[in-house]
Design an enzyme around this catalytic site. Sequence first.
Site, PDB file in Angstrom:
ATOM      1  N   THR A  14      38.507  34.423  30.640  1.00 35.46           N
ATOM      2  CA  THR A  14      37.254  35.029  31.100  1.00 35.46           C
ATOM      3  C   THR A  14      36.027  34.276  30.587  1.00 35.46           C
ATOM      4  O   THR A  14      35.014  34.159  31.286  1.00 35.46           O
ATOM      5  CB  THR A  14      37.195  36.510  30.666  1.00 35.46           C
ATOM      6  N   SER A  58      44.891  33.467  30.892  1.00 28.57           N
ATOM      7  CA  SER A  58      45.781  33.328  29.730  1.00 28.57           C
ATOM      8  C   SER A  58      47.179  33.866  29.984  1.00 28.57           C
ATOM      9  O   SER A  58      48.113  33.515  29.270  1.00 28.57           O
ATOM     10  CB  SER A  58      45.162  33.968  28.493  1.00 28.57           C
ATOM     11  N   THR A  90      41.617  36.388  26.776  1.00 31.63           N
ATOM     12  CA  THR A  90      41.928  37.347  25.713  1.00 31.63           C
ATOM     13  C   THR A  90      43.234  38.096  25.943  1.00 31.63           C
ATOM     14  O   THR A  90      43.764  38.706  25.027  1.00 31.63           O
ATOM     15  CB  THR A  90      40.787  38.379  25.571  1.00 31.63           C
ATOM     16  N   ASP A  91      43.751  38.050  27.182  1.00 33.48           N
ATOM     17  CA  ASP A  91      44.950  38.849  27.472  1.00 33.48           C
ATOM     18  C   ASP A  91      46.134  38.463  26.589  1.00 33.48           C
ATOM     19  O   ASP A  91      46.949  39.320  26.235  1.00 33.48           O
ATOM     20  CB  ASP A  91      45.340  38.718  28.953  1.00 33.48           C
TER      21      ASP A  91
HETATM   22  N1  GLU Z   1      40.247  39.728  30.078  1.00 34.85           N
HETATM   23  C1  GLU Z   1      40.943  38.499  30.119  1.00 34.85           C
HETATM   24  C2  GLU Z   1      40.129  37.452  29.369  1.00 34.85           C
HETATM   25  O1  GLU Z   1      39.409  37.854  28.563  1.00 34.85           O
HETATM   26  C3  GLU Z   1      41.378  38.159  31.499  1.00 34.85           C
HETATM   27  C4  GLU Z   1      41.858  36.805  31.779  1.00 34.85           C
HETATM   28  C5  GLU Z   1      42.595  36.017  30.735  1.00 34.85           C
HETATM   29  O2  GLU Z   1      43.138  36.549  29.772  1.00 34.85           O
HETATM   30  O3  GLU Z   1      42.653  34.799  30.925  1.00 34.85           O
HETATM   31  O4  GLU Z   1      40.115  36.307  29.455  1.00 34.85           O
END
Ligand code: GLU
Length: 327
Positions: A14, A58, A90-91
């Site tokens: 993200t 991710s 963050t996932d």
């Molecule tokens: N909420 C996630 C992020 O913070 C979605 C996408 C991911 O993990 O790449 O990045």
Amino acid sequence: MDLPKLSIAALGGTVSMQASNAGEGVIPSVSGEALLSSIPELTTLAGVTVETLGLLPSASLDFEFLLNVLSWAEFQVKQGAVGVVITQGTDTLEEAAVFLDYLWPYDTPLVLTGAMRSAAQPGADGPANLLDACRVALAHNSQQRGVQVVMNGQIHQAGSVRKTDSLALQAFSSPVVGPAGLLLEDRVRYLRPPGQRTVLPLPQQTTQKVALLEASLSADTLLLENILALDYDGLVIGGFGAGHISQRWATTIEHIAKRIPVIIATRTGSGSTARASYGFGGGEMDLIRKGASMAGFLCPRKARILLWLLLGCQRQHALAQYLNEDI
Ligand code: GLU
């Protein structure tokens, strides 16, 4: 004055996402170089090298990719970087953090960060998190702390951090132990001294498969019964409560544990598994008797990473030693 060398790699997530056209969903498209331009003050703190190693959500990172990220980060340290920062989604941040932590051999800080709001969203948290992560990576008191996650003004250890909220800005926490430190008025403040670390050798193979299943009420045993036939090399169960499963699952586990390592963790999201409290069929004392290992404070996902790494360097027989360590 010579500024310290800092290396930053962008993997996607993200923090690197924006929409190509209004109304379309965001996708990873912002390079590491562009991310850096959002924090111009960093140029007064460090001489920065930045690379875009990937533009991936991710969920689509994998262990092979992370091994390449690790060797990139090691190269940066050999080139004189005093700290390394990685931005990613963050996932799977908690999993990438612990994977890299088990393999990071240096005292030099390796800091992971990301964002909950995409680059063009009002109040985007990416620039603040990235600058905080850089401050942590540059701080003298960050030495010997392995891999840490910096999000929303908090510093978390790789072994304890979890994503505990799907969309909130305050998405990360370290259940039981709390954050290792905080950023206060741009200063890096730790709440406890560095702990003991476990560093494993690099895996010599990457083809091993470790299944992760979660216990749930009235679950059938179809998947469990087929784990060996499907050639899995290890199994992790996110068990009920303190590491429990149904009597039916326990009968199948006894058979599986004779052939491959089985770890029972807790699906609760916080706390440790038990060792010597419950004697019922499917309780932890019964499961230990049947050959399973209890994960302690390691969550199911991190237990799976530990087992995958141990299988990769043929140390699975020493599993108990690694699971008995404190968080
Ligand atoms: N909420 C996630 C992020 O913070 C979605 C996408 C991911 O993990 O790449 O990045």
